[in-house]
Design a protein around this motif. Structure first.
Motif, short mmCIF file in Angstrom:
data_model
loop_
_atom_site.label_atom_id
_atom_site.label_comp_id
_atom_site.label_asym_id
_atom_site.label_seq_id
_atom_site.Cartn_x
_atom_site.Cartn_y
_atom_site.Cartn_z
N GLU A 89 0.99 -1.17 -0.01
CA GLU A 89 0.10 -0.08 -0.04
C GLU A 89 0.70 1.05 0.68
O GLU A 89 0.90 1.73 1.33
CB GLU A 89 -0.50 -0.13 0.82
CG GLU A 89 -2.33 1.13 0.83
CD GLU A 89 -3.47 0.15 2.25
OE1 GLU A 89 -4.58 0.09 1.96
OE2 GLU A 89 -3.19 -0.10 3.23
N GLY A 90 1.67 1.28 -1.45
CA GLY A 90 2.63 2.19 -1.59
C GLY A 90 1.59 4.16 -1.32
O GLY A 90 2.73 4.49 -1.36
N GLU A 91 0.58 3.92 -1.86
CA GLU A 91 0.23 5.05 -2.04
C GLU A 91 -0.53 6.00 -0.73
O GLU A 91 -1.09 4.79 0.75
CB GLU A 91 -1.53 4.60 -2.32
CG GLU A 91 -2.49 5.89 -2.11
CD GLU A 91 -2.67 6.44 -3.59
OE1 GLU A 91 -2.66 7.73 -3.06
OE2 GLU A 91 -2.66 6.36 -4.71
N PRO A 92 -0.43 6.83 -0.34
CA PRO A 92 -0.23 7.75 0.86
C PRO A 92 -2.03 8.12 0.87
O PRO A 92 -1.19 8.08 2.49
CB PRO A 92 0.32 9.55 1.00
CG PRO A 92 1.71 8.74 -0.85
CD PRO A 92 0.98 8.30 -1.37
N VAL A 263 -17.23 18.96 0.09
CA VAL A 263 -17.07 18.13 -1.34
C VAL A 263 -16.29 19.63 -2.26
O VAL A 263 -15.34 18.87 -2.62
CB VAL A 263 -17.65 17.82 -2.91
CG1 VAL A 263 -17.37 18.19 -3.49
CG2 VAL A 263 -18.89 16.95 -2.26
N GLY A 264 -16.59 20.54 -1.63
CA GLY A 264 -15.96 21.46 -2.26
C GLY A 264 -15.99 22.04 -3.95
O GLY A 264 -17.03 21.11 -4.39
N PRO A 265 -14.60 22.27 -4.69
CA PRO A 265 -14.39 22.40 -5.62
C PRO A 265 -14.50 20.99 -6.41
O PRO A 265 -14.77 20.81 -7.77
CB PRO A 265 -13.56 23.21 -6.22
CG PRO A 265 -12.84 22.68 -5.07
CD PRO A 265 -13.17 22.88 -3.48
N GLY A 266 -13.62 19.42 -5.56
CA GLY A 266 -13.63 18.33 -6.13
C GLY A 266 -13.46 17.17 -4.85
O GLY A 266 -13.49 17.48 -4.42
N VAL A 267 -13.64 15.91 -5.58
CA VAL A 267 -13.67 14.80 -5.73
C VAL A 267 -12.28 13.94 -6.58
O VAL A 267 -13.02 14.14 -6.87
CB VAL A 267 -14.90 13.89 -4.91
CG1 VAL A 267 -14.25 13.18 -4.53
CG2 VAL A 267 -15.54 15.17 -3.90
N LEU A 268 -10.75 13.86 -5.28
CA LEU A 268 -10.24 13.13 -6.32
C LEU A 268 -10.39 11.01 -5.86
O LEU A 268 -10.57 11.13 -4.58
CB LEU A 268 -8.93 13.03 -5.75
CG LEU A 268 -7.85 12.22 -6.13
CD1 LEU A 268 -7.68 12.75 -7.99
CD2 LEU A 268 -6.70 12.87 -5.87
N LEU A 269 -11.08 10.77 -7.08
CA LEU A 269 -11.28 9.22 -6.26
C LEU A 269 -10.47 8.34 -7.60
O LEU A 269 -9.72 8.25 -8.23
CB LEU A 269 -12.42 9.11 -7.61
CG LEU A 269 -13.76 9.79 -6.98
CD1 LEU A 269 -15.04 9.57 -8.19
CD2 LEU A 269 -14.38 9.21 -5.75
N GLY A 270 -9.98 7.23 -6.55
CA GLY A 270 -9.00 6.47 -6.98
C GLY A 270 -7.36 6.78 -6.62
O GLY A 270 -6.69 6.06 -6.97
N GLY A 271 -7.47 7.48 -5.56
CA GLY A 271 -5.43 8.26 -5.40
C GLY A 271 -5.18 9.15 -6.33
O GLY A 271 -5.86 9.59 -7.39
N PHE A 272 -3.83 9.38 -6.53
CA PHE A 272 -3.23 10.10 -6.98
C PHE A 272 -2.76 9.47 -8.16
O PHE A 272 -2.67 10.30 -9.06
CB PHE A 272 -1.36 10.01 -5.99
CG PHE A 272 -1.60 11.18 -4.87
CD1 PHE A 272 -3.19 11.41 -4.12
CD2 PHE A 272 -0.46 10.86 -4.02
CE1 PHE A 272 -3.23 12.39 -3.22
CE2 PHE A 272 -0.35 11.08 -2.59
CZ PHE A 272 -1.84 12.14 -2.37
#
Length: 486
Positions: A89-92, A263-272
């Motif tokens: 799980e290297g994704e921070p 939410v604000g201006p957006g949501v990041l899905l799936g990580g970096f």
């Protein structure tokens, strides 16, 4: 490093019992989940097919096809099989596999044992990060039970690319844990050159749940095409960040509300390596691979990072791109040179100094690395950057018109400790610069030459991963014209 809270929407399966105890030892695990009977290969394949079990590490590859490929390779080559659990799980931003291995390790070991028995595996290897989160729990769990094959644990450096399957195989084999630079299939030649079944921790835990329930009871939760549950790591602006287990098909809005995540201006899905979606899409999205893809997102490794209000989206994207550029294995030009260029362009856009030229450079740099890397890192990084400029159009307009959107960069998107600090800016004393061009040769990630052969620098701080190159360029400047401000 503290693990996040764990919760669920709907009946818990993977997270059953975690509301009562901190960690399920062998006795508690059996009390919650019951005994598990081994499966032969045909039964394991049928189970994986009927439950449409797909890998939960990001790619979503069908587990039955992977299992079958390993079995066929072993039979064809007459070699023993190794089963590998990828818990690195290297994704921070991701915590779901760490939660399973540290709090419900026997569920993961159950799945690995099922696969090993079905394949007649010779060995089982569990890969974890060297951050210390899961190591003791896994070692204790292995000692508490009998596995169908010798089982050992290996630790990998806690880096973004170390979680890539090829990097993990290299690390287990005693090589540097970076992607191998060429496409290869673990099912043909993995650990020790043997056929290897490799999946992430959640996938094995899902297999164990499915084996206990059977395919029809397993499908009582979730959607018809994607039955069962998924683990989500919800962070970003969430006031109650958590690892949540949810049935597929639930509303993304319900997940965000549960974690008090604006939410604000957006949501990041799936990580970096994932995609951004705007607030309208977040309202209508449902949590499944198909549901999130329908609004331009991706389930990936189950990471959900809303930005919330009060932080600059372009600045947040720039932070992540600088980090991703520093995570390059340095094996290919598109990654080693293209990703820093992409990060510089986003920083120039967010600072207001780059104008429309910076926007064009982002598109050009992203296009220049896609499909040309030795691994998937350049592609994923380019996807993140292009998705950001497609989603945050209003913010881009503000930055182009006024030099900024008015919001600071609050660091909402999580980065490892020490990765968010930056040094001073490189500056040129033009009364001394004679245009030798040596600085651009020594630090091409930081300095380019303009049409007249003089250095061109962006007004952004030097990230820590390029500090050594900056110092070398400063020290060797023939005119002593280059310096770094504090």
């Amino acid at each position: 490093m503290r693990t996040p809270a764990v919760g669920h929407l709907g009946p818990p399966r993977l997270t059953a019992g975690l509301d009562r105890v901190e960690r399920l030892n062998r006795r508690a695990h059996l009390a919650v989940h019951g005994e598990l009977q081994p499966l032969d290969l045909a039964a394991a394949l049928d189970l994986a097919e009927l439950t449409n079990l797909r890998g939960r590490g990001g790619a979503g590859f069908p587990f039955a096809r992977k299992l079958d490929a390993v079995a066929r390779s072993a039979q064809r080559r007459g070699l023993p099989v190794t089963v590998v659990v990828n818990g690195t799980e290297g994704e921070p931003a991701s915590w779901k596999d760490k939660v399973l291995l540290s709090r419900a390790p026997h569920l993961v070991l159950d799945g690995a044992a099922l696969a090993a028995h079905a394949l007649g595996a010779e060995s089982i290897v569990i890969g974890v990060a060297d951050d210390g989160v899961a190591t003791d729990s896994v070692l204790a769990a292995v000692a508490e039970r009998r596995m169908p094959a010798p089982t050992r644990l290996v630790t990998m450096p806690h880096r973004f690319i170390s979680g890539e399957s090829g990097a993990l195989i290299r690390g287990i084999n005693g090589d540097v844990p970076i992607p191998p630079g060429r496409k290869s299939r673990a099912s043909d030649a993995g650990v020790g050159g043997r056929p290897t079944l490799l999946s992430n921790a959640e996938t094995y835990a899902q297999l164990a749940v499915a084996a206990r329930l059977g395919p029809y009871a397993f499908g009582e939760l979730g959607t018809a095409d994607e039955p069962g549950t998924v683990l989500l790591t919800v962070g970003g602006s969430a006031r109650r960040p958590a690892v949540l287990e949810v049935p597929t098909g639930v509303s993304l809005r319900d997940v965000l509300d549960r974690c008090a995540a604006p939410v604000g201006p957006g949501v990041l899905l799936g990580g970096f390596h994932g995609s951004w979606i705007g607030p309208a899409a977040a309202t209508e999205a449902v949590v499944s691979r198909a549901g999130l893809a329908a609004v331009g997102g991706t389930l990936g490794a189950g990471i959900i990072l809303p930005l919330g209000e009060g932080t600059c989206p372009l600045g947040e994207a720039g932070r992540v791109l600088r980090y991703l550029a520093g995570q390059s294995a340095g094996q290919c030009g598109p990654c080693q040179l293209g990703l820093p260029d992409l990060a510089r362009a986003m920083s120039a856009l967010s600072s207001g100094a780059g104008g429309t030229t910076a926007l064009d450079r982002i598109r050009a740099a992203a296009g220049g690395v896609r499909g040309r890397g030795a691994c998937s890192h350049p592609d994923g990084t380019a996807r993140f950057a292009l998705s950001a400029i497609d989603t945050f159009t209003a913010d881009i307009a503000a930055h182009l018109a006024r030099g900024g959107c008015g919001d600071p960069v609050r660091g909402v998107l999580p980065l490892p400790d020490g990765e968010d600090s930056t040094g001073g800016r490189l500056v040129v004393d033009w009364s001394r610069c004679d245009g030798h061009g040596l600085c651009a040769q020594l630090a091409p990630e930081l300095i380019t030459l303009d049409a007249n052969g003089f250095p061109s620098l962006t007004d952004t701080p030097v990230p820590p991963w390029l500090a050594a190159g900056a110092r070398k360029a400063i020290a060797m400047c023939p005119g002593l014209a280059l310096r770094q401000d504090a």
